[in-house]
Design an enzyme around this catalytic site. Structure first.
Site, mmCIF file in Angstrom:
data_model
loop_
_atom_site.group_PDB
_atom_site.id
_atom_site.type_symbol
_atom_site.label_atom_id
_atom_site.label_comp_id
_atom_site.label_asym_id
_atom_site.label_seq_id
_atom_site.Cartn_x
_atom_site.Cartn_y
_atom_site.Cartn_z
ATOM 1 N N HIS A 129 -2.762 -2.407 -0.803
ATOM 2 C CA HIS A 129 -1.300 -2.470 -0.684
ATOM 3 C C HIS A 129 -0.697 -3.243 -1.854
ATOM 4 C CE1 HIS A 129 2.692 -2.895 0.992
ATOM 5 N NE2 HIS A 129 2.596 -4.217 0.942
ATOM 6 N N THR A 345 0.690 -5.964 5.140
ATOM 7 C CA THR A 345 0.492 -4.519 5.271
ATOM 8 C C THR A 345 -0.958 -4.134 5.028
ATOM 9 O OG1 THR A 345 2.744 -4.187 4.496
ATOM 10 C CG2 THR A 345 1.305 -2.274 4.463
#
Length: 411
Positions: A129, A345
């Protein structure tokens, strides 16, 4: 894993198997919230079981509106409660067979935020991410900032706006400035996003000045939840330099209602990614500290049934929870029971495993389709996002249920 058989009816692919038994706070009708354990499609009312004299913990602990006081009793006691319930659910001579009143259908129950969250920290621990975001907004050749592989990067979030799964979220308003604007405007966010995350709940407090080592960290982690850190990307883009996320994140984060204990996840531990360069000594750890938890994200709208838009896995995390907690406390920062720390994330190695729309639509440049053919780059009003997660090994499943939320128009 020892094979266990329960006399309670549990659907074959239930997240809430006899191997799981997560804790949550529920209420029925207008009754006060209390503590339960999930099994199949039912909830075991722990206050009722305690009042039958079948648990060593007073029913008063199970009649609180959060789990904080129960968790603070310590793992020796909380683990025993879970194992005592497990034994009651597998024993052929279980006294619970004659007390069906201790079982509540999950369909009839309202779930509540399971803990009072005093403080909330959000990490940024997926290398995939962080690399994707770096490629999008900075130099693709140097996507990661120089500190990223040395420290588990994080920020202090807003605890007051953490809500339980199923709570509707109003689209946030804020300042937005695009590249072609001379001055910012105040408007509703147009680039609203989800973030596929997991969170852990602190299970043991520390004093100011005390550090938690990677070896001690499991004593301080009660269990895990699914977490959606909603993000207004356009508000965030304008505000985040130089101090990072603020209004783009603080309007809401959604949390699943059932806390899956670390002990239930023990069989699903795996080795994490190799960390290069070598980490500083306080971040070094031994053994398997990542967890093989399968994750997926579904998106639906008033006109479209749910479309699966991401399939990822918690095992991809570069920085594990033990390192996050060790880093969080290495300066003497104290932690409290009920604090929540989110992973950041969770993205995998290919496009099908990206954990945010920012990545899935690559900043809005690559629209994707829902099942009805409608296109999306970011979340539109009345869209619903649902995150699910489970671990499975040798046919034995330990799951988290789901965390879901629908975006309503701005107030």
């Amino acid at each position: 894993m020892t094979t266990l058989h329960t006399w309670v009816s549990v659907p074959e692919k239930s997240d809430f198997s006899i191997y799981n038994l997560p804790f949550g706070i529920f209420s029925v009708n207008d009754e006060a919230p209390k503590t339960g354990i999930a099994i199949g499609e039912q909830i075991v009312d722990l206050a009722a079981v305690s009042e039958l004299g079948l648990l060593e913990v007073s029913a008063s602990y199970f009649r609180k509106k959060t789990l904080n006081e129960f968790i603070a009793l310590g793992k020796k006691i909380t683990n025993k409660v879970r194992l005592d319930i497990q034994n009651l659910l597998i024993s052929e001579n279980s006294p619970l067979k004659n007390h069906q009143e201790v079982f509540v259908s999950q369909q009839d129950a309202k779930m509540h935020l399971p803990v009072h969250v005093g403080d909330y920290t959000d990490f940024y621990s997926s290398i995939e991410h962080a690399t994707n975001v770096g490629k999008m907004f900075r130099d693709p050749e140097n996507a990661l900032l120089p500190n990223w592989k040395h420290i588990p990067v994080g920020y202090h979030g807003r605890a007051s706006s953490i809500v339980v799964s199923g709570t509707n979220i109003h689209r946030p308003m804020g300042q937005v400035k695009t590249n072609n604007m001379e001055v910012p405007v105040f408007k509703a966010s147009g680039n609203l996003d989800f973030e596929l995350e997991m969170g852990f709940v602190v299970g043991k407090s520390t004093e100011l000045g005390e550090r938690v080592s990677t070896k001690q960290a499991t004593e301080h982690i009660f269990g895990l939840v699914l977490f959606n850190d909603w993000s207004a990307r356009d508000i965030q883009k304008w505000e985040y330099v130089p101090l990072g996320p603020f209004l783009g994140k603080s309007f809401a984060s959604s949390m699943s209602p059932w806390i899956v204990t670390l002990e239930a996840l023990e069989p699903f531990k795996v080795q994490g990614p190799e960390q290069k360069p070598e980490v500083l000594s306080y971040l070094a750890y031994e053994g398997e500290r990542n967890y093989d938890i399968q994750l997926e994200v579904g998106m639906s709208s008033p006109t479209s049934e749910e479309t699966t838009i991401s399939k990822s896995n918690f095992k991809y995390m570069y920085w594990n929870m033990m390192q996050q907690l060790a880093h969080h406390t290495v300066n003497g920062c104290n932690i409290n029971v009920g604090d929540v720390m989110a992973s950041g994330t969770i993205s995998g190695k290919d496009e099908s495993s990206y954990g945010s729309l920012l990545e899935i639509s690559w900043g809005g440049k690559k629209p994707f389709e829902l099942n009805d053919g409608s296109k999306r780059t970011f979340i539109e009003d009345n869209d619903t996002v649902t995150i699910r997660g489970f671990a499975e090994k040798e046919g034995k499943r330990v799951g988290f249920g789901e965390v879901t939320g629908t975006i309503l128009p701005s107030k």
